[in-house]
Design a protein around this motif. Sequence first.
Motif, PDB file in Angstrom:
ATOM      1  N   LYS A 102       0.825  -1.208   0.000  1.00  0.00           N
ATOM      2  CA  LYS A 102       0.000   0.000   0.000  1.00  0.00           C
ATOM      3  C   LYS A 102       0.861   1.260   0.000  1.00  0.00           C
ATOM      4  N   ALA A 103       0.525   2.190  -0.880  1.00  0.00           N
ATOM      5  CA  ALA A 103       1.282   3.445  -0.975  1.00  0.00           C
ATOM      6  C   ALA A 103       1.284   4.170   0.367  1.00  0.00           C
ATOM      7  N   SER A 104       0.193   4.040   1.123  1.00  0.00           N
ATOM      8  CA  SER A 104       0.115   4.722   2.422  1.00  0.00           C
ATOM      9  C   SER A 104       1.159   4.165   3.398  1.00  0.00           C
ATOM     10  N   LEU A 105       1.406   2.856   3.317  1.00  0.00           N
ATOM     11  CA  LEU A 105       2.429   2.248   4.186  1.00  0.00           C
ATOM     12  C   LEU A 105       3.810   2.754   3.819  1.00  0.00           C
ATOM     13  N   LEU A 106       4.072   2.807   2.504  1.00  0.00           N
ATOM     14  CA  LEU A 106       5.378   3.289   2.038  1.00  0.00           C
ATOM     15  C   LEU A 106       5.600   4.712   2.512  1.00  0.00           C
ATOM     16  N   GLU A 107       4.524   5.499   2.458  1.00  0.00           N
ATOM     17  CA  GLU A 107       4.647   6.891   2.853  1.00  0.00           C
ATOM     18  C   GLU A 107       4.875   7.013   4.361  1.00  0.00           C
ATOM     19  N   LYS A 108       4.126   6.218   5.114  1.00  0.00           N
ATOM     20  CA  LYS A 108       4.187   6.338   6.579  1.00  0.00           C
ATOM     21  C   LYS A 108       5.481   5.748   7.146  1.00  0.00           C
ATOM     22  N   TRP A 109       5.848   4.553   6.693  1.00  0.00           N
ATOM     23  CA  TRP A 109       6.969   3.840   7.318  1.00  0.00           C
ATOM     24  C   TRP A 109       8.243   3.859   6.473  1.00  0.00           C
ATOM     25  N   GLY A 110       8.100   4.166   5.198  1.00  0.00           N
ATOM     26  CA  GLY A 110       9.262   4.094   4.308  1.00  0.00           C
ATOM     27  C   GLY A 110       9.430   2.679   3.761  1.00  0.00           C
ATOM     28  N   ALA A 111      10.199   2.572   2.656  1.00  0.00           N
ATOM     29  CA  ALA A 111      10.363   1.275   1.990  1.00  0.00           C
ATOM     30  C   ALA A 111      11.108   0.279   2.869  1.00  0.00           C
ATOM     31  N   VAL A 112      12.031   0.779   3.686  1.00  0.00           N
ATOM     32  CA  VAL A 112      12.785  -0.121   4.562  1.00  0.00           C
ATOM     33  C   VAL A 112      12.095  -0.135   5.924  1.00  0.00           C
ATOM     34  N   SER A 113      11.136  -1.017   6.080  1.00  0.00           N
ATOM     35  CA  SER A 113      10.348  -1.079   7.309  1.00  0.00           C
ATOM     36  C   SER A 113       9.698  -2.446   7.428  1.00  0.00           C
ATOM     37  N   LYS A 114       9.262  -2.735   8.651  1.00  0.00           N
ATOM     38  CA  LYS A 114       8.634  -4.016   8.936  1.00  0.00           C
ATOM     39  C   LYS A 114       7.325  -4.191   8.153  1.00  0.00           C
ATOM     40  N   PRO A 115       6.411  -3.210   8.164  1.00  0.00           N
ATOM     41  CA  PRO A 115       5.158  -3.413   7.441  1.00  0.00           C
ATOM     42  C   PRO A 115       5.369  -3.656   5.944  1.00  0.00           C
ATOM     43  N   VAL A 116       6.337  -2.943   5.344  1.00  0.00           N
ATOM     44  CA  VAL A 116       6.579  -3.112   3.912  1.00  0.00           C
ATOM     45  C   VAL A 116       7.182  -4.495   3.626  1.00  0.00           C
ATOM     46  N   ALA A 117       8.126  -4.922   4.467  1.00  0.00           N
ATOM     47  CA  ALA A 117       8.719  -6.256   4.280  1.00  0.00           C
ATOM     48  C   ALA A 117       7.626  -7.328   4.328  1.00  0.00           C
ATOM     49  N   LYS A 118       6.687  -7.168   5.269  1.00  0.00           N
ATOM     50  CA  LYS A 118       5.627  -8.165   5.413  1.00  0.00           C
ATOM     51  C   LYS A 118       4.697  -8.168   4.195  1.00  0.00           C
ATOM     52  N   GLN A 119       4.340  -6.962   3.728  1.00  0.00           N
ATOM     53  CA  GLN A 119       3.447  -6.921   2.557  1.00  0.00           C
ATOM     54  C   GLN A 119       4.140  -7.436   1.293  1.00  0.00           C
ATOM     55  N   MET A 120       5.442  -7.210   1.205  1.00  0.00           N
ATOM     56  CA  MET A 120       6.186  -7.737   0.049  1.00  0.00           C
ATOM     57  C   MET A 120       6.145  -9.265   0.042  1.00  0.00           C
ATOM     58  N   ALA A 121       6.380  -9.859   1.223  1.00  0.00           N
ATOM     59  CA  ALA A 121       6.408 -11.327   1.306  1.00  0.00           C
ATOM     60  C   ALA A 121       5.028 -11.904   1.019  1.00  0.00           C
ATOM     61  N   GLY A 122       4.010 -11.313   1.656  1.00  0.00           N
ATOM     62  CA  GLY A 122       2.645 -11.783   1.415  1.00  0.00           C
ATOM     63  C   GLY A 122       2.238 -11.550  -0.034  1.00  0.00           C
ATOM     64  N   GLY A 123       2.663 -10.407  -0.578  1.00  0.00           N
ATOM     65  CA  GLY A 123       2.293 -10.053  -1.948  1.00  0.00           C
ATOM     66  C   GLY A 123       2.858 -11.004  -2.978  1.00  0.00           C
ATOM     67  N   VAL A 124       4.119 -11.342  -2.855  1.00  0.00           N
ATOM     68  CA  VAL A 124       4.722 -12.218  -3.871  1.00  0.00           C
ATOM     69  C   VAL A 124       4.177 -13.636  -3.720  1.00  0.00           C
ATOM     70  N   ARG A 125       3.878 -14.041  -2.487  1.00  0.00           N
ATOM     71  CA  ARG A 125       3.292 -15.373  -2.275  1.00  0.00           C
ATOM     72  C   ARG A 125       1.939 -15.478  -2.999  1.00  0.00           C
ATOM     73  N   SER A 126       1.091 -14.433  -2.857  1.00  0.00           N
ATOM     74  CA  SER A 126      -0.208 -14.436  -3.534  1.00  0.00           C
ATOM     75  C   SER A 126      -0.036 -14.360  -5.048  1.00  0.00           C
ATOM     76  N   LEU A 127       0.834 -13.442  -5.483  1.00  0.00           N
ATOM     77  CA  LEU A 127       1.010 -13.198  -6.913  1.00  0.00           C
ATOM     78  C   LEU A 127       1.411 -14.464  -7.660  1.00  0.00           C
ATOM     79  N   LEU A 128       2.334 -15.223  -7.075  1.00  0.00           N
ATOM     80  CA  LEU A 128       2.854 -16.403  -7.768  1.00  0.00           C
ATOM     81  C   LEU A 128       2.216 -17.699  -7.278  1.00  0.00           C
ATOM     82  N   GLY A 129       1.388 -17.598  -6.240  1.00  0.00           N
ATOM     83  CA  GLY A 129       0.667 -18.782  -5.764  1.00  0.00           C
ATOM     84  C   GLY A 129       1.568 -19.864  -5.205  1.00  0.00           C
ATOM     85  N   THR A 130       2.531 -19.448  -4.362  1.00  0.00           N
ATOM     86  CA  THR A 130       3.478 -20.413  -3.800  1.00  0.00           C
ATOM     87  C   THR A 130       3.165 -20.694  -2.333  1.00  0.00           C
ATOM     88  N   SER A 131       3.776 -21.756  -1.770  1.00  0.00           N
ATOM     89  CA  SER A 131       3.574 -22.080  -0.355  1.00  0.00           C
ATOM     90  C   SER A 131       4.193 -20.992   0.522  1.00  0.00           C
TER      91      SER A 131
END
Lengths: 418, 418
Positions: free
Chosen positions: A318-347
């Motif tokens: 979410k752009a709001s997360l990037l704005e609030k916490w910055g790209a190097v942050s816990k919420p962004v790391a979590k959304q990246m991991a969850g996002g790529v898992r959904s996108l590619l449909g992996t375990s």
Amino acid sequence: MSAEIICVGTEILLGDILNSNSQFLARELADLGIPHYYQTVVGDNPTRLKQILAIASDRSEIIILTGGLGPTPDDLTTETLADFFGVPMEENLDVLEDITRKFAERGRQMTPSNHKQALIPKGAAILPNPSGTAPGIIWHPRAGLTIMTFPGVPSEMHLMWEETAVPYLKSLGWGKQIIYSHTLRFWGIGESALAEKVAPFFHLANPTVAPYASKGEVRLRVSARAPSQAEAQQLIQPVVEQLIQIAGTDYFGANTDTLSSVVGQLLKDANQTISVAESCTGGGISSMLTNIPGSSDYFLGGVISYHDSVKTSLLGVKASLLEKWGAVSKPVAKQMAGGVRSLLGTSWGLSITGIAGPGGGTEAKPVGLVYIGLAKPDGKVECFKYQLGKDRSRDAIRHASVCNALDRLRRRLEGSRE
Amino acid sequence: MSAEIICVGTEILLGDILNSNSQFLARELADLGIPHYYQTVVGDNPTRLKQILAIASDRSEIIILTGGLGPTPDDLTTETLADFFGVPMEENLDVLEDITRKFAERGRQMTPSNHKQALIPKGAAILPNPSGTAPGIIWHPRAGLTIMTFPGVPSEMHLMWEETAVPYLKSLGWGKQIIYSHTLRFWGIGESALAEKVAPFFHLANPTVAPYASKGEVRLRVSARAPSQAEAQQLIQPVVEQLIQIAGTDYFGANTDTLSSVVGQLLKDANQTISVAESCTGGGISSMLTNIPGSSDYFLGGVISYHDSVKTSLLGVKASLLEKWGAVSKPVAKQMAGGVRSLLGTSWGLSITGIAGPGGGTEAKPVGLVYIGLAKPDGKVECFKYQLGKDRSRDAIRHASVCNALDRLRRRLEGSRE
């Protein structure tokens, strides 16, 4: 009884070539169980080579020389040996014939300087060179001393070693006791911390245990001397088991295992798949995972989300997360991991965002700050924070980050809560 | 006056590691014009190290030691030096403070064994280690003799050498006649082919020209000896210009340039961006591009499309094409490159699909077959086919593929039609 290695060549002293011959011979001597305590490099200089021969012949019973057997005027090893031991040189007709034939076969003109290569010390035996023109010698210039010479060209030296030197040394009784080693590999613990945990083992005599560290990985090498590999393994096995027990989950594999091969095997065993979302490591995790043949069984792919626009458009950060916490942050790391898992449909989905430096650091987010996200098969997402030393290079920070990410995945795949 | 190098480490005698430190130091000593006649390797054994110190201190005025500075009980270089010269060890509070700070920064626990690293011979000066915990020493244990110690870890040793040892040796008057080198780098031509093109240059005396090859890259090292860098450069410049002229577009950069740094600079200059779609290289191109600090200026991101499903879902490769031509084909490489360029909205899109091996090859598509796609700012897409040698390793095929892709992009950015 021990052997030593002397490499002759001004090009080594100038740093023009890497001395890989010493490493080859060192490993071979270890395999044969021949003790070996010294290696020396000296230039193409007869006076200095004689000084080295005086020292070596005083402390070792087998002297292995490489280099200086060629046809040019600076190749002086053989004649310096003859001179040092006070023995004349003789032309060996078999060698001369062999050189002549090789030149004819290659359609090359034999020059007078090639005749020099047929001169050997009186009483020395030939150590044949099947792939080049310069033969070596096996020589006992006096009782209890063996000299072996090889050309400096690694491929020629290797073949001569295997075809003639090894059988010869075995005929002398070597190779009956072999040295066999087993290397244990660790991630997530420093060398000194591991060394203290296993300190009593460093006093063992057979097998011996020695620590090494390289790029954040720590290793323990367990080496046993025994008449056979099976017997060596018997000596090693109980020590290895105890070391693994003491080290706990910081132990990840043995010998040629790597973090990516171990993770790959665990994913295969679990019949699971993985995808990766990387920022600061820019493809490093994917590259390491796919370095393993057959990784297509469990690695489906990934997204390099270097620019923030890629994090939002492809990974759904979410752009709001990037704005609030910055790209190097816990919420962004979590959304990246969850996002790529959904996108590619992996375990599993594994992510990294961090500051690799040398620029880009701030007081609040210094260079070396790295967040690793791990989206698990149950959909939950964990985050791990690292602060790597500011004094480390961009390369080192990226490498450690990739390994930390793979190590976190490994621990979860192994069922560890650490 | 001469220097010699002693590398301490049983792991070298066992053949576990290649002794690259000797080569680094040898080259550096040559550059400073310091004569250097001997290199020795000895194990972690105080008695034998003392024997070597006796020999070395008798024939050389500068002794450079690497290895044996770590925290574990087998790291004995410093205390053996003190013992050999009959000088007590003292705790250095600055070093202790520095080690304590580094452990704190890394969030790691300092152990009692790390205290050992703060002990140095009385009268020795510290040779600071900016990137690791073990400092070295610069010591004059007696008139006319200088001892310098470094850890065995190459990256730490290099930094310490450059930051402290070189200025120190220059302050003693070394480096007045310097050897200055300029290295030209080439991709897309073999060593022997380039050597033939520039053969007459190999007979020059000052500067000298020498070829090297490493992992597919060919280099020419042009070295001049002169009283100053400026004078050396004057000798080098006309030769460098002629060599670049002769080599043409296969020349890509000099000295510390890499294919990725050159491509990065060209993209910056053109104010253009790039994205990458990788299959067989699994993140290798992205990783190499992002190894350059500041690469976020032009590299937006990429997709690792290891599995075919990722090629269709993210990159828009048509399933019918995959079925008809297979994943490793010209049409798929082109759609991958065009697809990632559209997806990420970049000026250029670069793709790779190939068979890295060792498995997966067929008669029609053998291991080493690689297609590189390049989508250009005008929307047109080119494709380049490579058949790399079947006898090459997975690692080598992946590395060459990454470099070939970057090199194709480089040539287009430079406006070449080759």
